[in-house]
Design a protein around this motif. Structure first.
Motif, PDB file in Angstrom:
ATOM      1  N   GLU A  31      -7.569  17.824  13.589  1.00 30.78           N
ATOM      2  CA  GLU A  31      -6.453  18.368  12.734  1.00 30.78           C
ATOM      3  C   GLU A  31      -5.461  17.469  12.126  1.00 30.78           C
ATOM      4  O   GLU A  31      -5.174  17.495  10.968  1.00 30.78           O
ATOM      5  N   LEU A  32      -4.814  16.550  13.006  1.00 30.64           N
ATOM      6  CA  LEU A  32      -3.746  15.623  12.567  1.00 30.64           C
ATOM      7  C   LEU A  32      -4.352  14.448  11.682  1.00 30.64           C
ATOM      8  O   LEU A  32      -3.671  14.171  10.788  1.00 30.64           O
ATOM      9  N   PHE A  33      -5.596  14.200  11.885  1.00 28.23           N
ATOM     10  CA  PHE A  33      -6.187  13.154  10.998  1.00 28.23           C
ATOM     11  C   PHE A  33      -6.509  13.728   9.735  1.00 28.23           C
ATOM     12  O   PHE A  33      -6.187  13.292   8.481  1.00 28.23           O
ATOM     13  N   ALA A  34      -6.916  14.878   9.609  1.00 31.45           N
ATOM     14  CA  ALA A  34      -7.413  15.758   8.395  1.00 31.45           C
ATOM     15  C   ALA A  34      -5.744  16.051   7.509  1.00 31.45           C
ATOM     16  O   ALA A  34      -6.037  15.764   6.359  1.00 31.45           O
ATOM     17  N   LYS A  35      -4.820  16.330   8.239  1.00 32.57           N
ATOM     18  CA  LYS A  35      -3.668  16.711   7.277  1.00 32.57           C
ATOM     19  C   LYS A  35      -3.154  15.126   6.763  1.00 32.57           C
ATOM     20  O   LYS A  35      -2.569  15.300   5.567  1.00 32.57           O
ATOM     21  N   LYS A  36      -3.054  14.179   7.643  1.00 29.03           N
ATOM     22  CA  LYS A  36      -2.525  12.966   7.195  1.00 29.03           C
ATOM     23  C   LYS A  36      -3.479  11.979   5.903  1.00 29.03           C
ATOM     24  O   LYS A  36      -2.860  11.273   5.337  1.00 29.03           O
ATOM     25  N   ASN A  37      -4.669  12.292   6.143  1.00 26.53           N
ATOM     26  CA  ASN A  37      -5.642  11.496   5.272  1.00 26.53           C
ATOM     27  C   ASN A  37      -6.847  12.531   4.578  1.00 26.53           C
ATOM     28  O   ASN A  37      -7.875  12.461   4.697  1.00 26.53           O
ATOM     29  N   PRO A  38      -6.398  13.552   3.841  1.00 28.30           N
ATOM     30  CA  PRO A  38      -7.398  14.481   3.149  1.00 28.30           C
ATOM     31  C   PRO A  38      -8.312  13.824   2.086  1.00 28.30           C
ATOM     32  O   PRO A  38      -9.333  14.095   2.096  1.00 28.30           O
ATOM     33  N   LYS A  39      -7.585  12.911   1.314  1.00 27.05           N
ATOM     34  CA  LYS A  39      -8.452  12.028   0.318  1.00 27.05           C
ATOM     35  C   LYS A  39      -9.336  11.101   1.001  1.00 27.05           C
ATOM     36  O   LYS A  39     -10.547  11.055   0.676  1.00 27.05           O
ATOM     37  N   LEU A  40      -9.274  10.606   2.161  1.00 32.34           N
ATOM     38  CA  LEU A  40     -10.022   9.741   2.768  1.00 32.34           C
ATOM     39  C   LEU A  40     -11.191  10.511   3.548  1.00 32.34           C
ATOM     40  O   LEU A  40     -12.252  10.166   3.539  1.00 32.34           O
ATOM     41  N   ILE A  97      -8.437  24.626  10.134  1.00 28.33           N
ATOM     42  CA  ILE A  97      -7.898  23.593   9.808  1.00 28.33           C
ATOM     43  C   ILE A  97      -7.699  23.178   8.402  1.00 28.33           C
ATOM     44  O   ILE A  97      -6.929  22.701   8.039  1.00 28.33           O
ATOM     45  N   ALA A  98      -8.619  23.662   7.686  1.00 25.63           N
ATOM     46  CA  ALA A  98      -8.991  23.256   6.397  1.00 25.63           C
ATOM     47  C   ALA A  98      -7.842  24.420   5.460  1.00 25.63           C
ATOM     48  O   ALA A  98      -7.043  23.824   4.560  1.00 25.63           O
ATOM     49  N   LEU A  99      -7.589  25.572   5.982  1.00 26.21           N
ATOM     50  CA  LEU A  99      -6.527  26.546   5.681  1.00 26.21           C
ATOM     51  C   LEU A  99      -5.188  25.886   6.022  1.00 26.21           C
ATOM     52  O   LEU A  99      -4.326  26.163   5.146  1.00 26.21           O
ATOM     53  N   HIS A 100      -4.865  25.245   7.164  1.00 19.93           N
ATOM     54  CA  HIS A 100      -3.678  24.561   7.324  1.00 19.93           C
ATOM     55  C   HIS A 100      -3.337  23.655   6.301  1.00 19.93           C
ATOM     56  O   HIS A 100      -2.394  23.601   5.762  1.00 19.93           O
ATOM     57  N   VAL A 101      -4.286  22.541   5.960  1.00 19.15           N
ATOM     58  CA  VAL A 101      -4.233  21.545   5.048  1.00 19.15           C
ATOM     59  C   VAL A 101      -3.804  21.998   3.505  1.00 19.15           C
ATOM     60  O   VAL A 101      -3.089  21.595   2.978  1.00 19.15           O
ATOM     61  N   LEU A 102      -4.437  23.206   3.430  1.00 23.90           N
ATOM     62  CA  LEU A 102      -4.422  23.852   2.025  1.00 23.90           C
ATOM     63  C   LEU A 102      -2.809  24.484   2.020  1.00 23.90           C
ATOM     64  O   LEU A 102      -2.201  24.358   0.978  1.00 23.90           O
ATOM     65  N   ARG A 103      -2.372  25.029   2.939  1.00 26.78           N
ATOM     66  CA  ARG A 103      -1.204  25.622   3.058  1.00 26.78           C
ATOM     67  C   ARG A 103      -0.004  24.570   2.874  1.00 26.78           C
ATOM     68  O   ARG A 103       0.954  24.680   2.471  1.00 26.78           O
ATOM     69  N   GLU A 104      -0.347  23.595   3.380  1.00 26.88           N
ATOM     70  CA  GLU A 104       0.668  22.463   3.521  1.00 26.88           C
ATOM     71  C   GLU A 104       0.605  21.562   1.977  1.00 26.88           C
ATOM     72  O   GLU A 104       1.089  20.523   1.992  1.00 26.88           O
ATOM     73  N   GLU A 105      -0.333  22.133   1.187  1.00 30.43           N
ATOM     74  CA  GLU A 105      -0.332  21.376   0.123  1.00 30.43           C
ATOM     75  C   GLU A 105      -1.034  20.157  -0.111  1.00 30.43           C
ATOM     76  O   GLU A 105      -0.819  19.305  -1.114  1.00 30.43           O
ATOM     77  N   ALA A 106      -1.335  19.689   0.932  1.00 33.05           N
ATOM     78  CA  ALA A 106      -2.121  18.350   1.108  1.00 33.05           C
ATOM     79  C   ALA A 106      -3.232  18.246   0.047  1.00 33.05           C
ATOM     80  O   ALA A 106      -3.443  17.002  -0.218  1.00 33.05           O
TER      81      ALA A 106
END
Length: 415
Positions: free
Chosen positions: A335-344, A278-287
């Protein structure tokens, strides 16, 4: 620790490792790391001594009966022949060469005479990869999502900021590690495995490279390497960070304790690998680019985001009494929550650790090993050195780490 030679030999040849991509180059140092250590400093303590340099071997060093029981004499190939002494009969010479072959096929794991393998810090393991030649791998990674048409325009106008140019090499190193397989010939890899096992269980004793004991910490079988298909060695690096950081170790043990619950149990290590995915997905999406730019580092931010993601899953799993049958839905929700709220996510982790430091949250779990605090990129701001790039190219079929096919997007599941 006594090593099971027969089992180790059966698995070594089956690993799909990148041994040619994972060999550290000599003379390269990490000028940005806060952790000053000697690379592979324990290698000399783990080499099996060669008793055959003189051309003859004492009979006491040739346990042929043990080799026959393990079936090694039928499976090992012969190495280069040494000159035969005139008085040495052919049977003794053949036995000596067979023993040499056994020595050459040992994994870099553990020797009886060397004692327990020392724990390895996250920074020492990271330094190993900083000095590794990833040239071929770096040419084929896809660290960002390729967008076209309206999606590309929308992302450029309204999406997160781009990662600063000086952080691109560090980001690429992360994805290169995610393509590196577990390699028995690398002592650093073996120390990472041993450290994870010992820190989670509070043990001081080493364990065999293969065996059912790995299932005790949440791998699916007797070989942890088989669970790393989705994240490569990065999955183990994140778990290493989790158990070696003195602030996050109590949380890791709390999650591990929940994973053993009679009804709410789940495979700890496999779930950890999913948090890395999940962390890699978020990094790849530049979040995570904005936070990486702010801190001027990638590895530290990704480490903390991994922990924050596992914390979110832990709290959700525990409070809602989830079971393994709910894992697919829970992973999708996380995963959906992590992608939308990385700062939170990162803010929640910061508050959670702050509360624990002040004595809240039930207090930290005891650390029977009493390991001293380890410097980490998340606290010290250390950045990886320039990644060494090779000159040879190699054809690879790679569509991006954990990049799901279109028909499986959004379908979260245990790896």
């Amino acid at each position: 620790m006594e090593e099971d030679t027969g089992v180790a030999t059966q698995h070594t040849e089956g690993l799909n490792g990148l041994s040619h991509d994972c060999k550290p180059e000599e003379g390269t140092t990490n000028g940005h790391s806060n952790h000053k250590s000697i690379m592979n400093g324990v290698l000399t303590g783990h080499n099996i001594q060669d008793h055959t340099t003189s051309g003859t071997a004492p009979l006491s060093s040739l346990p042929i009966s043990a080799l026959k029981q393990n079936g090694l004499l039928q499976t090992l190939t012969m190495g280069g022949e040494a000159p035969k002494a005139a008085e040495e009969d052919s049977e003794l010479e053949k036995a000596r060469e067979e023993w040499e072959a056994v020595e050459c096929n040992q994994p870099a794991a553990l020797s009886e005479d060397s004692g327990p393998v020392p724990l390895i810090s996250f920074n020492e393991a990271l330094q190993h990869f900083q000095t590794t030649d990833f040239g071929d791998v770096l040419k084929n990674i896809q660290p960002t999502i390729h967008r076209t048409g309206l999606a590309a325009i929308t992302h450029f106008l309204f999406g997160p900021p781009r990662l600063h140019r000086e952080l691109l090499e560090e980001r690429d190193l992360v994805f290169a590690i995610a393509q590196c397989s577990l390699d028995n010939s690398q002592m650093v890899h073996m120390r990472v495995l041993q450290t994870i096992y010992k820190r989670l269980l509070g043990s001081r004793m080493d364990c065999p490279r293969y065996g059912e004991h790995w299932e005790n910490i949440g791998f699916q079988g007797t070989d942890p390497a088989t669970d790393l298909r989705g994240t490569g060695f990065l999955g183990l690096m994140h778990t290493l960070y989790f158990v070696m950081d003195p602030e996050t170790l109590p949380l890791a043990r709390d999650i591990y304790k929940l994973s053993l619950h009679p009804s709410q149990n789940f495979p700890f290590s496999v779930m950890s690998i999913n948090m890395t995915r999940i962390a890699l997905h978020v990094l790849r999406e530049e979040a995570l680019s904005k936070e990486c730019n702010r801190r001027q580092q990638v590895v530290g931010v990704l480490n903390e985001f991994y922990v924050a993601t596992y914390l979110h899953l832990y709290q959700l799993w525990k409070s809602q009494h989830k079971t393994i049958s709910d894992s697919g839905f829970v992973l999708k929700e996380v995963e959906l929550f992590a992608k939308k709220n990385p700062k939170l996510m990162l803010r929640r982790l910061e508050l959670f650790l702050k509360e624990r430091r002040s004595g809240g949250g039930g207090g930290p779990s005891p650390d029977p090993q009493g390991a001293p605090p380890q410097p980490s990129p998340s606290l010290g701001g250390a950045r990886p050195a320039t990644v060494q790039q090779g000159t040879k190219s190699k054809e690879m079929h790679f569509t991006g780490v954990c990049d799901l096919p279109p028909d499986m997007e959004g379908e979260a599941r245990l790896i």
